[in-house]
Design a protein around this motif. Sequence first.
Motif, PDB file in Angstrom:
ATOM      1  N   ASN A  98      -8.465  -9.733  16.211  1.00  0.00           N
ATOM      2  CA  ASN A  98      -7.968  -8.043  16.407  1.00  0.00           C
ATOM      3  C   ASN A  98      -6.345  -8.126  16.197  1.00  0.00           C
ATOM      4  OD1 ASN A  98      -7.610  -9.498  18.829  1.00  0.00           O
ATOM      5  ND2 ASN A  98      -6.763  -7.527  19.591  1.00  0.00           N
ATOM      6  N   ALA A  99      -5.802  -8.930  16.517  1.00  0.00           N
ATOM      7  CA  ALA A  99      -4.176  -9.095  16.015  1.00  0.00           C
ATOM      8  C   ALA A  99      -3.819  -9.212  14.804  1.00  0.00           C
ATOM      9  CB  ALA A  99      -3.502 -10.522  16.952  1.00  0.00           C
ATOM     10  N   ALA A 100      -4.664 -10.219  14.109  1.00  0.00           N
ATOM     11  CA  ALA A 100      -4.365 -10.633  12.738  1.00  0.00           C
ATOM     12  C   ALA A 100      -4.657  -9.071  11.772  1.00  0.00           C
ATOM     13  CB  ALA A 100      -5.112 -11.506  12.112  1.00  0.00           C
ATOM     14  N   GLU A 101      -5.809  -8.821  12.183  1.00  0.00           N
ATOM     15  CA  GLU A 101      -6.268  -7.523  11.242  1.00  0.00           C
ATOM     16  C   GLU A 101      -5.506  -6.379  11.674  1.00  0.00           C
ATOM     17  OE1 GLU A 101      -7.546  -3.587  10.626  1.00  0.00           O
ATOM     18  OE2 GLU A 101      -7.849  -4.270  12.670  1.00  0.00           O
ATOM     19  N   GLY A 102      -4.890  -6.020  13.047  1.00  0.00           N
ATOM     20  CA  GLY A 102      -4.021  -5.054  13.367  1.00  0.00           C
ATOM     21  C   GLY A 102      -2.883  -5.170  12.767  1.00  0.00           C
ATOM     22  N   PHE A 103      -2.112  -6.462  12.368  1.00  0.00           N
ATOM     23  CA  PHE A 103      -1.048  -6.430  12.053  1.00  0.00           C
ATOM     24  C   PHE A 103      -0.969  -6.526  10.463  1.00  0.00           C
ATOM     25  CE2 PHE A 103       2.080  -9.435   9.993  1.00  0.00           C
ATOM     26  CZ  PHE A 103       3.382  -8.970  10.576  1.00  0.00           C
ATOM     27  N   ILE A 104      -1.823  -6.856   9.882  1.00  0.00           N
ATOM     28  CA  ILE A 104      -2.245  -6.938   8.273  1.00  0.00           C
ATOM     29  C   ILE A 104      -2.400  -5.174   7.746  1.00  0.00           C
ATOM     30  CG2 ILE A 104      -3.677  -7.071   6.319  1.00  0.00           C
ATOM     31  CD1 ILE A 104      -4.144 -10.159   7.893  1.00  0.00           C
ATOM     32  N   ARG A 105      -3.255  -4.564   8.601  1.00  0.00           N
ATOM     33  CA  ARG A 105      -3.565  -3.136   8.524  1.00  0.00           C
ATOM     34  C   ARG A 105      -2.074  -2.260   8.645  1.00  0.00           C
ATOM     35  NH1 ARG A 105      -5.234  -0.102  12.607  1.00  0.00           N
ATOM     36  NH2 ARG A 105      -6.455  -1.964  13.408  1.00  0.00           N
ATOM     37  N   GLN A 106      -1.237  -2.645   9.445  1.00  0.00           N
ATOM     38  CA  GLN A 106       0.076  -1.983   9.267  1.00  0.00           C
ATOM     39  C   GLN A 106       0.902  -1.995   7.965  1.00  0.00           C
ATOM     40  OE1 GLN A 106       1.567   0.116  11.577  1.00  0.00           O
ATOM     41  NE2 GLN A 106      -0.156  -0.318  13.084  1.00  0.00           N
ATOM     42  N   ILE A 107       0.520  -3.179   7.172  1.00  0.00           N
ATOM     43  CA  ILE A 107       1.291  -3.509   6.064  1.00  0.00           C
ATOM     44  C   ILE A 107       0.487  -3.189   5.056  1.00  0.00           C
ATOM     45  CG2 ILE A 107       2.438  -5.499   4.782  1.00  0.00           C
ATOM     46  CD1 ILE A 107       2.951  -6.749   7.550  1.00  0.00           C
ATOM     47  N   ILE A 108      -0.651  -3.610   4.452  1.00  0.00           N
ATOM     48  CA  ILE A 108      -1.254  -3.276   3.371  1.00  0.00           C
ATOM     49  C   ILE A 108      -2.065  -1.951   3.472  1.00  0.00           C
ATOM     50  CG2 ILE A 108      -1.443  -5.869   2.546  1.00  0.00           C
ATOM     51  CD1 ILE A 108      -4.613  -5.484   3.118  1.00  0.00           C
ATOM     52  N   GLY A 109      -2.384  -1.632   4.774  1.00  0.00           N
ATOM     53  CA  GLY A 109      -2.867  -0.373   4.889  1.00  0.00           C
ATOM     54  C   GLY A 109      -2.017   0.835   4.893  1.00  0.00           C
ATOM     55  N   TRP A 110      -1.298   0.893   6.154  1.00  0.00           N
ATOM     56  CA  TRP A 110      -0.557   2.023   6.405  1.00  0.00           C
ATOM     57  C   TRP A 110       0.961   1.948   5.326  1.00  0.00           C
ATOM     58  CZ3 TRP A 110      -1.602   6.190   8.437  1.00  0.00           C
ATOM     59  CH2 TRP A 110      -0.575   7.496   8.484  1.00  0.00           C
ATOM     60  N   ARG A 111       1.661   0.930   5.392  1.00  0.00           N
ATOM     61  CA  ARG A 111       2.859   0.770   4.716  1.00  0.00           C
ATOM     62  C   ARG A 111       2.385   1.393   3.133  1.00  0.00           C
ATOM     63  NH1 ARG A 111       5.996  -3.205   1.848  1.00  0.00           N
ATOM     64  NH2 ARG A 111       8.185  -2.776   2.284  1.00  0.00           N
ATOM     65  N   GLU A 112       1.410   0.597   2.708  1.00  0.00           N
ATOM     66  CA  GLU A 112       1.162   0.986   1.028  1.00  0.00           C
ATOM     67  C   GLU A 112       0.637   2.654   1.141  1.00  0.00           C
ATOM     68  OE1 GLU A 112       1.045  -1.010  -1.624  1.00  0.00           O
ATOM     69  OE2 GLU A 112       2.070  -2.626  -0.585  1.00  0.00           O
ATOM     70  N   TYR A 113      -0.123   2.936   2.095  1.00  0.00           N
ATOM     71  CA  TYR A 113      -0.563   4.200   1.978  1.00  0.00           C
ATOM     72  C   TYR A 113       0.421   5.491   2.108  1.00  0.00           C
ATOM     73  CZ  TYR A 113      -2.953   8.461   4.098  1.00  0.00           C
ATOM     74  OH  TYR A 113      -3.360   9.703   4.397  1.00  0.00           O
ATOM     75  N   VAL A 114       1.373   5.158   2.939  1.00  0.00           N
ATOM     76  CA  VAL A 114       2.533   6.097   3.133  1.00  0.00           C
ATOM     77  C   VAL A 114       3.361   6.384   1.845  1.00  0.00           C
ATOM     78  CG1 VAL A 114       2.467   6.317   5.524  1.00  0.00           C
ATOM     79  CG2 VAL A 114       3.937   4.616   4.575  1.00  0.00           C
ATOM     80  N   ARG A 115       3.623   5.080   1.219  1.00  0.00           N
ATOM     81  CA  ARG A 115       4.361   5.053  -0.159  1.00  0.00           C
ATOM     82  C   ARG A 115       3.725   5.958  -0.866  1.00  0.00           C
ATOM     83  NH1 ARG A 115       4.573   1.731  -4.674  1.00  0.00           N
ATOM     84  NH2 ARG A 115       6.426   1.725  -5.815  1.00  0.00           N
ATOM     85  N   GLY A 116       2.350   5.628  -1.119  1.00  0.00           N
ATOM     86  CA  GLY A 116       1.442   6.142  -1.967  1.00  0.00           C
ATOM     87  C   GLY A 116       1.411   7.776  -1.714  1.00  0.00           C
ATOM     88  N   ILE A 117       1.504   8.299  -0.710  1.00  0.00           N
ATOM     89  CA  ILE A 117       1.430   9.833  -0.167  1.00  0.00           C
ATOM     90  C   ILE A 117       2.959  10.350  -0.702  1.00  0.00           C
ATOM     91  CG2 ILE A 117       1.578  11.277   1.561  1.00  0.00           C
ATOM     92  CD1 ILE A 117      -1.198  10.783   1.189  1.00  0.00           C
ATOM     93  N   TYR A 118       4.049   9.565  -0.445  1.00  0.00           N
ATOM     94  CA  TYR A 118       5.267  10.375  -0.516  1.00  0.00           C
ATOM     95  C   TYR A 118       5.589  10.346  -2.213  1.00  0.00           C
ATOM     96  CZ  TYR A 118      10.317  10.125  -1.092  1.00  0.00           C
ATOM     97  OH  TYR A 118      11.746  10.397  -1.409  1.00  0.00           O
TER      98      TYR A 118
END
Length: 508
Positions: free
Chosen positions: A294-314
Amino acid sequence: MSRLVLVLGDQLSESLSALREADRDTDTVVMAEVADEASYVRHHPKKIALIFAAMRKFAAGLREQGWDVAYAELDDTENAGSIVGELLRRAEQTGAGQVLATEPGEWRLIRALKHAPLKIRILQDDRFIASHQEFERWAEGRKQLRMEYFYRDMRRKTGLLMEGDKPAGDKWNYDHDNRKPAPDEVDFGGPMQFTPDAETEAVLDLVEARFDNHFGQLRPFWFATTRAEARRALTHFIKNALPAFGDFQDAMLNDNRFLYHAVISPYLNIGLLDPLEVCEAAADAWAAGDVPINAAEGFIRQIIGWREYVRGIYFLEGPDYPERNGLEHDRPLPDLYWGGETQMNCLSKAVAQTRDEAYAHHIQRLMVTGNFGLLAGVNPTELHEWYLAVYADAFEWVEAPNTVGMSQFADGGVIASKPYVSSGAYINRMSDYCKNCQYSVSKKTGDGACPFNLLYWHFLDRHRDRFEGNARMGNMYRTWDRMDADRRDTVLKEAGAFLEKLDAGEKV
């Protein structure tokens, strides 16, 4: 003919596309500390110092590798004061016929380069996992652009936490395990801190002299300013904090500003760390049995999930995105965001931490400062510019979607399916802030009632036409409707009185 190679302060990566395309035997790297970039919003002094110190050390590293680097320090009397001005000055000095530039992360600077009287070739910034074209293909034809589904594609693409075609542990997302309230004790001493060397101290003196009127404390300064230091900070986090990061990533404490957070986002966002290497370090720790999934997945999601996603939206939404105001909120940003006195302990703590550290974690930003701004009807553009100014990791490509979209719902629902609003109960559940507050989180109305409790219902009432039909908000309106009419009137009257005091500049 020789060329100029532009390297910006958030592009401090040896793998930068402009550097890969260049010829170190004939081309000149241009780097500059310019007033325009330091002050288009009033950036936190720590943020300015981090970028300038890291730039100087990165330039020194390029020179050691044989590059010709034309570097302008802020107090250089020949400094043109802007990126385009520096390119024009260096082109005249060298006779260069072309500029190689990696795409900036802000529409403002992209426009400046495209309108410059120079031949500028803008290359893709491929330090990210998803290109603009890849994100556009993913978004095409979708009615809702929800991060979770994009994240799963990024997991498949990178192979992170994957077992063949399936996610490790048979789940894509362990977020339900990552919402524990603040622990009684934190057995992590915080992110790795670095003592400034002579070069960093020189930058600190410069920033202290030039930007002493900007919001924020410059000293003590402890950020990493080289890739080697950033790598050490990452290793420190993976070994000592990541095992508990997942459980408590949403928690907040009066007397602990960092809990189990990495505070590596500034290093990621200026290029000292690569997103894939960061995620691989977390995945390797899980594979070795040192970190729960849960720790590894939550951390990774912040980066390859959320970080990449918001850049795409911008980049998908275009240059007008930061100015959107879908809820038509127009209240000026209250002085409490700049350190003005407030009786609300949660806001006081979040703003003080921001002032001192140029840092606050995602829940402090979303559910304290952001939640209050949304409930109070603060102009989202003013709030956006505040976030952009005060956080060391804030660059518009990542900050604007988080503020305008996720936090303020000003994009009309491009990112979020509903506004992220809450009463004081959420803050009380996830922190110990309410125990030290002059307001009572248990009081819904009357003297000493928590302002979040009042403003929550005020927000729902004034935006009823827009949100009543939202499937995720129906229960909220049904609860409101079940209240006694006199109680509803009292809530709205007291919320209105609070907002009047806020507008008058009174202490709230």
